[in-house]
Design a protein around this motif. Structure first.
Motif, short mmCIF file in Angstrom:
data_model
loop_
_atom_site.label_atom_id
_atom_site.label_comp_id
_atom_site.label_asym_id
_atom_site.label_seq_id
_atom_site.Cartn_x
_atom_site.Cartn_y
_atom_site.Cartn_z
N LEU A 9 -17.28 -7.09 -13.76
CA LEU A 9 -16.90 -6.29 -12.59
C LEU A 9 -16.89 -7.17 -11.35
N SER A 10 -16.09 -6.79 -10.41
CA SER A 10 -15.95 -7.56 -9.18
C SER A 10 -17.26 -7.58 -8.38
N VAL A 13 -18.01 -4.68 -6.03
CA VAL A 13 -18.74 -3.48 -6.42
C VAL A 13 -20.17 -3.54 -5.87
N HIS A 26 -24.95 -8.75 -7.79
CA HIS A 26 -24.04 -9.16 -8.86
C HIS A 26 -24.73 -10.28 -9.63
N SER A 53 -21.74 -2.02 -15.97
CA SER A 53 -20.93 -2.96 -16.74
C SER A 53 -19.78 -2.24 -17.44
N ALA A 54 -18.82 -3.04 -17.87
CA ALA A 54 -17.75 -2.54 -18.74
C ALA A 54 -18.00 -3.00 -20.18
N LEU A 79 -11.83 0.69 -15.66
CA LEU A 79 -11.57 -0.67 -15.17
C LEU A 79 -10.30 -0.81 -14.35
N ALA A 83 -12.24 -1.50 -6.80
CA ALA A 83 -13.68 -1.45 -6.57
C ALA A 83 -14.11 -0.27 -5.68
#
Length: 122
Positions: A9-10, A13, A26, A53-54, A79, A83
């Motif tokens: 993820l960016s 976020v 992060h 998380s993805a 996804l 963001a």
């Protein structure tokens, strides 16, 4: 709440969650880019953070470990969102999710809702 944002993820976020008054970092900020998932989980446990998380591997690792921490928010099906939109969805559901996450849970956001499973997974 305290969050640890996974590398899939960016970093934005984490920035937006912090701006919304949540303690959020992060993995990049912790020098854990490309770290194995078990390392990310250990960081989350040590800092009492919920992982966002993805990566669906976290569910499998939690089931294998039979542990009640760390809690995980899975956003794999979201996804495609930018963001800010992703963060708004997460924040918009925290009132309902927070007690589950504090007790230990995996919350999976889908396009049709949220599934919550209490930890430890069996």
């Amino acid at each position: 709440m305290k969050f640890l944002i996974d590398e899939n993820l960016s970093p934005r976020v984490a920035e937006l969650l912090t701006k919304a008054e949540h303690d959020s970092v992060h993995v990049r900020d912790l020098g854990a880019t490309s770290a194995p998932d078990v390392t990310v989980m250990a960081l989350a446990v040590a800092q009492d953070r919920v992982i966002i998380s993805a990566d669906t591997d976290f569910g499998a690792l939690l089931a294998q470990a039979r542990t009640a921490k760390p809690s995980v928010i899975l956003v794999r099906e979201l996804l495609e969102l930018r963001a800010p939109d992703l963060v708004n969805i997460i924040i918009g559901n925290l009132d309902v999710l927070e007690p589950h996450l504090q007790a230990g849970a995996v919350a999976a956001f889908t396009t049709s809702g949220i599934r919550v499973r209490a930890l430890p997974l069996r």
